[in-house]
Scaffold this motif. Structure first.
Motif, PDB file in Angstrom:
ATOM      1  N   ASN A  63       0.970  -0.971   0.158  1.00 44.72           N
ATOM      2  CA  ASN A  63       0.277  -0.037  -0.248  1.00 44.72           C
ATOM      3  C   ASN A  63       0.691   1.022   0.412  1.00 44.72           C
ATOM      4  OD1 ASN A  63      -1.579   1.759   0.863  1.00 44.72           O
ATOM      5  ND2 ASN A  63      -3.241   1.167   1.325  1.00 44.72           N
ATOM      6  N   LEU A  64       2.250   1.172   0.550  1.00 42.37           N
ATOM      7  CA  LEU A  64       2.670   2.417   0.917  1.00 42.37           C
ATOM      8  C   LEU A  64       3.994   2.895  -0.432  1.00 42.37           C
ATOM      9  CD1 LEU A  64       4.161   4.766   3.130  1.00 42.37           C
ATOM     10  CD2 LEU A  64       5.626   2.975   3.957  1.00 42.37           C
ATOM     11  N   ALA A  65       4.121   1.455  -1.252  1.00 42.15           N
ATOM     12  CA  ALA A  65       5.281   2.218  -1.636  1.00 42.15           C
ATOM     13  C   ALA A  65       5.090   3.220  -3.222  1.00 42.15           C
ATOM     14  CB  ALA A  65       6.101   0.359  -2.431  1.00 42.15           C
ATOM     15  N   TRP A  66       3.168   2.202  -3.763  1.00 46.66           N
ATOM     16  CA  TRP A  66       2.870   3.480  -5.155  1.00 46.66           C
ATOM     17  C   TRP A  66       2.706   4.609  -4.472  1.00 46.66           C
ATOM     18  CZ3 TRP A  66      -2.147   5.514  -4.975  1.00 46.66           C
ATOM     19  CH2 TRP A  66      -2.834   4.624  -4.595  1.00 46.66           C
ATOM     20  N   LYS A  67       2.334   4.749  -2.988  1.00 47.01           N
ATOM     21  CA  LYS A  67       1.847   6.065  -2.543  1.00 47.01           C
ATOM     22  C   LYS A  67       3.402   6.783  -2.409  1.00 47.01           C
ATOM     23  CE  LYS A  67      -2.643   4.432  -0.662  1.00 47.01           C
ATOM     24  NZ  LYS A  67      -3.179   4.501   0.440  1.00 47.01           N
ATOM     25  N   LEU A  68       3.949   6.596  -2.476  1.00 50.42           N
ATOM     26  CA  LEU A  68       6.382   6.809  -1.985  1.00 50.42           C
ATOM     27  C   LEU A  68       6.371   7.720  -3.078  1.00 50.42           C
ATOM     28  CD1 LEU A  68       7.278   5.217   1.653  1.00 50.42           C
ATOM     29  CD2 LEU A  68       7.071   7.766   1.246  1.00 50.42           C
ATOM     30  N   ASP A  69       6.087   5.997  -3.891  1.00 46.01           N
ATOM     31  CA  ASP A  69       6.117   6.579  -5.642  1.00 46.01           C
ATOM     32  C   ASP A  69       5.562   7.690  -6.276  1.00 46.01           C
ATOM     33  OD1 ASP A  69       7.399   6.193  -8.318  1.00 46.01           O
ATOM     34  OD2 ASP A  69       4.870   5.198  -9.220  1.00 46.01           O
ATOM     35  N   GLY A  74      -2.218   5.126   6.214  1.00 49.42           N
ATOM     36  CA  GLY A  74      -2.220   4.907   7.656  1.00 49.42           C
ATOM     37  C   GLY A  74      -3.740   4.438   7.535  1.00 49.42           C
ATOM     38  N   ASP A  75      -4.354   5.609   7.304  1.00 50.52           N
ATOM     39  CA  ASP A  75      -6.187   5.117   7.891  1.00 50.52           C
ATOM     40  C   ASP A  75      -6.104   4.054   6.892  1.00 50.52           C
ATOM     41  OD1 ASP A  75      -5.738   7.723   8.411  1.00 50.52           O
ATOM     42  OD2 ASP A  75      -6.144   9.007   6.423  1.00 50.52           O
ATOM     43  N   GLU A  76      -5.405   3.981   5.525  1.00 53.56           N
ATOM     44  CA  GLU A  76      -6.324   1.985   4.948  1.00 53.56           C
ATOM     45  C   GLU A  76      -6.181   0.989   5.576  1.00 53.56           C
ATOM     46  OE1 GLU A  76      -7.040   4.449   0.464  1.00 53.56           O
ATOM     47  OE2 GLU A  76      -5.290   2.596   0.486  1.00 53.56           O
ATOM     48  N   ARG A  77      -4.441   1.791   6.204  1.00 58.29           N
ATOM     49  CA  ARG A  77      -4.565   0.283   6.525  1.00 58.29           C
ATOM     50  C   ARG A  77      -4.373  -0.066   7.931  1.00 58.29           C
ATOM     51  NH1 ARG A  77      -3.849  -4.175   5.449  1.00 58.29           N
ATOM     52  NH2 ARG A  77      -2.336  -4.663   6.685  1.00 58.29           N
ATOM     53  N   PRO A 134      -2.249  -0.293  -7.850  1.00 55.50           N
ATOM     54  CA  PRO A 134      -1.438  -0.819  -7.510  1.00 55.50           C
ATOM     55  C   PRO A 134      -1.064  -1.702  -6.359  1.00 55.50           C
ATOM     56  CG  PRO A 134      -0.606   1.605  -8.151  1.00 55.50           C
ATOM     57  CD  PRO A 134      -2.335   1.521  -7.197  1.00 55.50           C
ATOM     58  N   ASP A 135      -2.342  -1.547  -5.407  1.00 56.32           N
ATOM     59  CA  ASP A 135      -1.913  -2.956  -4.430  1.00 56.32           C
ATOM     60  C   ASP A 135      -3.523  -3.583  -4.793  1.00 56.32           C
ATOM     61  OD1 ASP A 135      -4.440  -0.965  -3.978  1.00 56.32           O
ATOM     62  OD2 ASP A 135      -3.147  -0.284  -2.102  1.00 56.32           O
ATOM     63  N   TYR A 136      -4.342  -4.027  -6.203  1.00 59.33           N
ATOM     64  CA  TYR A 136      -4.973  -4.548  -6.199  1.00 59.33           C
ATOM     65  C   TYR A 136      -6.167  -4.333  -6.251  1.00 59.33           C
ATOM     66  CZ  TYR A 136      -0.401  -7.160  -7.661  1.00 59.33           C
ATOM     67  OH  TYR A 136       0.214  -7.140  -8.530  1.00 59.33           O
TER      68      TYR A 136
END
Length: 500
Positions: free
Chosen positions: A307-313, A329-332, A469-471
């Motif tokens: 979840n985090l990787a594509w948002k940091l990207d 953080g809200d989602e996970r 990207p996290d499906y």
């Protein structure tokens, strides 16, 4: 210019996976790991089909079969062997992988490390313990080596993947919600001298005289766990002699197996209430801990960093501002909280040592399940909020089947590629989607080899679907509404793009 784009604290499976996901997108990553050498003993023993799909995104998919063994089922049994819960696993799960995959965790970590070594963007500094973090527009991270020589690195983001006793979490001084649910168990890892078949692979024996867990832990390996009873001496329980005595009824003796480890541990049920402070984030066990009964500890950590990787990207690329990272953080956090609560609920059923209470539990459960066939694992948990469109199916995890594109047939992720995906039965072109690197797939019966995707769209009355990207499905659209769906994602991201 910073020394690196992202510093990751901790090089376990969670931190290592994040490093690869970011490096594959072109970002410079430095991993600070306090251990001078990889930890050679397993902690997690399995991962589900959704997690297998996420791990495959690091490029290790072709090798996962070599280090894993599919589980065939999971049962809860009474002390006299009656079945309280029966879940059947298949090797052809809805996400393109077996429902449950047992593994030797060090072997998984070796695979991820080998992949990381192929990526020049990744620098791993072992034997470096983080001792200070100074946040600001640029984060300064100071680490000390074994000789107490310090070095400071500058980065745009720092992610703490440093486990249950996280320095990063303590540094952030974030509040933690602790459910106060914990028990001590004896853990015994063995390597069998000869191949044995266990059906089902995983068993939970709900015996009030000694709640016991039996699970696969990769090819040729098994784990037994025995709960410490009220009033039992912890030191006497934590011995090789006790381990062999408790495993003997299962045909596990010094003549049939090698004891790799026996040790006691105390599980916990807690989560950090904040996963981001400034440019510093938490993931994996640093952010949440849960009882082992649902097998979701490591799986939850892999979901975190996916979840985090594509948002940091997107943030690092300037396609969105830092506010996008808040949705991580809200989602996970909510998904992790639900997993912890579910694990605690299972534990309250399993960790019963009062014979009368156990008898009442058994009678109730057996009466309710009489005549019912084995069940199937629950589907991957959907997101219920965050960066989602208000449309049917938003937040659901999209399944994976085989497709045929350009003369190549295979699993969707391998053939089409990973990242944003637009599944549609309509023609569509968008500069915005191209900027995101979106894979556009126009579905027909020839493309949808296994008949997975068109029925999935029809389930939500949709002809188009945008997948993150996290499906997780961002949103769906009916005939003629695709432009509106794409515009909504564009506006949501652009509203977060910094100006000036």
């Amino acid at each position: 210019m910073t020394d690196t784009d992202v510093v990751i604290v901790g090089n376990g499976p969670i931190g290592a996976t994040l490093s690869v996901l970011l490096a594959q997108r072109g970002w410079r990553v430095t991993v600070l790991e306090r251990r001078p050498k990889p930890y050679k003993l397993p902690r997690a023993t399995s991962f589900d089909g959704e997690t297998a799909r996420l791990l495959a995104a690091t490029g290790i998919g072709p090798d996962l079969g070599r280090i894993t063994a599919p589980a065939n089922g999971y049962q809860w049994q009474t002390a006299d062997g009656q079945t309280l819960l029966d879940i059947a696993f298949t090797t052809e799960g809805p996400y393109g992988w077996p429902d449950a995959n047992t593994m030797h965790q060090p072997a998984l970590e070796e695979l991820i490390a080998a992949r990381a070594a192929e990526l020049p963007e990744i620098t791993v500094l072992r034997g470096h313990e983080v001792v200070a973090i100074a946040d600001g527009e640029v984060v300064q991270v100071t680490a000390a080596d074994a000789d107490d020589v310090t070095r400071t690195l500058s980065a745009r983001w720092v992610v703490g993947c440093d486990g249950a006793n996280s320095f990063v979490r303590e540094h952030l001084d974030v509040p933690v919600t602790d459910l106060g649910f914990s028990y001590e168990w004896l853990l015994c890892d063995v390597q069998l001298n000869e191949q044995r078949e266990f059906v089902p692979t995983n068993v939970q024996i709900c015996d009030p005289a000694r709640p016991t867990t039996l699970v696969g832990s990769g090819p040729g390996r098994r784990r037994w766990e025995f709960m410490r009873l009220p009033g039992e001496n912890a030191a006497e329980l934590n011995s090789d002699e006790t381990a062999w005595r408790l495993m003997a009824p299962y045909g596990v003796t010094p003549e049939t197996a090698t004891l790799l480890r026996s040790t006691t541990y105390i599980f916990q049920a807690r989560w950090a209430d904040r996963w981001r402070v400034g440019h510093v984030l938490l993931a994996g066990d640093a952010a949440h801990l849960m009882p082992p009964f649902a097998g979701q500890g490591m799986c939850s950590g892999i979901r975190d960093v996916t979840n985090l990787a594509w948002k940091l990207d997107l943030t690092l690329r300037g396609l969105a501002s830092e506010s996008l990272v808040d949705s991580y953080g809200d989602e996970r956090r909510e998904q992790a909280r639900e997993a912890i609560l579910a694990s605690v609920q299972l534990g309250r059923v399993i960790c019963v040592t009062d014979p009368a209470a156990a008898a009442e539990r058994d009678a109730t459960v057996l009466a309710n399940r009489r005549g019912k066939p084995a069940g199937r694992p629950e589907p991957a948990k959907p997101l219920t909020g965050g960066l989602l469109h208000e449309s049917p199916g938003a937040g659901v995890v999209v399944p994976q089947g085989r497709v045929q594109v350009g003369g190549t047939t295979g699993l969707f992720d391998d053939v089409v590629g990973r990242g944003f995906v637009l599944l549609t039965t309509e023609s569509h072109g968008s500069e915005f989607l191209a900027e995101l690197g979106t894979h556009v797939v126009r579905l027909d019966d020839e493309v949808d080899v296994d008949g997975v995707y068109r029925p999935f769209l029809a389930r939500f009355g949709a002809t188009s679907m945008l997948v993150r990207p996290d499906y997780h499905v961002y949103g769906t659209a009916g005939p003629g509404d695709l432009d509106t769906l794409v515009a909504d994602l564009r506006d949501r991201l652009r509203a977060a793009v910094p100006t000036g």
